[in-house]
Design an enzyme around this catalytic site. Sequence first.
Site, PDB file in Angstrom:
ATOM      1  N   ARG A   1       0.819  -1.224   0.000  1.00  0.00           N
ATOM      2  CA  ARG A   1       0.000   0.000   0.000  1.00  0.00           C
ATOM      3  C   ARG A   1       0.850   1.269   0.000  1.00  0.00           C
ATOM      4  O   ARG A   1       0.369   2.343  -0.360  1.00  0.00           O
ATOM      5  CB  ARG A   1      -0.970   0.005   1.188  1.00  0.00           C
ATOM      6  CG  ARG A   1      -0.323   0.172   2.546  1.00  0.00           C
ATOM      7  CD  ARG A   1      -1.365   0.236   3.660  1.00  0.00           C
ATOM      8  NE  ARG A   1      -0.736   0.379   4.958  1.00  0.00           N
ATOM      9  CZ  ARG A   1      -0.291  -0.617   5.689  1.00  0.00           C
ATOM     10  NH1 ARG A   1      -0.408  -1.872   5.247  1.00  0.00           N
ATOM     11  NH2 ARG A   1       0.267  -0.405   6.869  1.00  0.00           N
TER      12      ARG A   1
ATOM     13  N   CYS B   1      13.630  -0.810  22.414  1.00  0.00           N
ATOM     14  CA  CYS B   1      14.028   0.577  22.652  1.00  0.00           C
ATOM     15  C   CYS B   1      14.274   0.880  24.126  1.00  0.00           C
ATOM     16  O   CYS B   1      15.112   1.737  24.450  1.00  0.00           O
ATOM     17  CB  CYS B   1      12.975   1.536  22.084  1.00  0.00           C
ATOM     18  SG  CYS B   1      11.274   1.194  22.555  1.00  0.00           S
TER      19      CYS B   1
ATOM     20  N   HIS C   1      12.590   7.766  25.824  1.00  0.00           N
ATOM     21  CA  HIS C   1      12.394   6.980  27.033  1.00  0.00           C
ATOM     22  C   HIS C   1      13.407   7.396  28.097  1.00  0.00           C
ATOM     23  O   HIS C   1      14.541   7.766  27.781  1.00  0.00           O
ATOM     24  CB  HIS C   1      12.618   5.487  26.757  1.00  0.00           C
ATOM     25  CG  HIS C   1      11.593   4.858  25.856  1.00  0.00           C
ATOM     26  ND1 HIS C   1      10.331   5.366  25.665  1.00  0.00           N
ATOM     27  CD2 HIS C   1      11.658   3.720  25.101  1.00  0.00           C
ATOM     28  CE1 HIS C   1       9.661   4.582  24.824  1.00  0.00           C
ATOM     29  NE2 HIS C   1      10.439   3.583  24.470  1.00  0.00           N
TER      30      HIS C   1
END
Length: 351
Positions: free
Chosen positions: A41, A131, A256
């Site tokens: 897509r 992460c 973070h």
Amino acid sequence: MNRGPALAVVGATGGAGAVLLQILSQHADVWGEIRLIASPRSAGRKLVVRGEETEVLPLGEEALDGADVAVFLVPEQVAAQWAPVAAAKGAVVVDTSAAFRMDPDVPLVVPEVNPHAVRLRPRGIVASPHCVTLALIVAVGALHAEYGLSGLVVSTYQAVSGAGRAGVETLRAQLSLVAGTELGTGPGDVRRAVGEDTGPFAAPVALNVVPWSGEPADGGWSSEELGLRAETRKVLGLPRLAVAATCVRVPVVTTHSVSVHATFENEVEVARAHEILATAPGVVLLDDPAAGEFPTPADAVGTDPAWVGRVRRSPDDPYALDLFVCGDNLRKGSALNAAQIAELAAGEFSG
């Protein structure tokens, strides 16, 4: 003309893909062809990398033909299907998903900590940690090399972008809902205002913190908490390391943070810990609380290093340090670590 190895970027149109394209344009140019690949897509879009407009190809076997290194920045199920295909075609695969992190035949690599492991890949695949792990592992790894790590207790403060675009959109929508109100002053008022639409989070994240990230696991732990434990052990080569984590989602868009209590085999000194962190690759030390200098997500966002501050020796244990770490979860926490691994692999094709 650059005759370097051919790089395929799978997931080029996503958030981490966009960051990786920036990094490829900023880093030394070790690549020949750079091929951009995404879901069907998204195929046909044109993105700029190294100053050149490049058309995105649909993910399929043909798109992977001839790639020397393939970086996958895609969901776990997509990586599980297509990373082995790329490896079978001869590419060194760098995967950022959870699909292969705990596979004993797939090294889990942080280049500042265990770069040698890139070459130890029986399946042709190298995994990059989650992460949250990447937010703390560079700093903790540098201290481990000096003192010998024996245990970790960590609490995370995870940005909503760790949950993807839906996480960011959810926070922004909730912030616009609560802005200019008196919400947050009465029990349950934020939850009632937000209603059932908490997006990918278990509770409202605006004006709130949510002590849960991941899927349910044994013993009341979440998958991300146990994942941080397992990944830290694997990267550091400490299979019996004691690790306890509490993962918390906070109303921060990107970056973070982690509060770390680390215990070591040898007695620690703050002055020496400062020296280690100040010279560790991939780390910036910012530690003068009296002057208001310590890392925050607002300062670390958009940058590559792990920012470290609030370094203290435990008042009750001369073998323990407490510190606070911030790391951009889209850069070092995803795209940058993948780029660094890919560049290590590219070195194998030189000459």
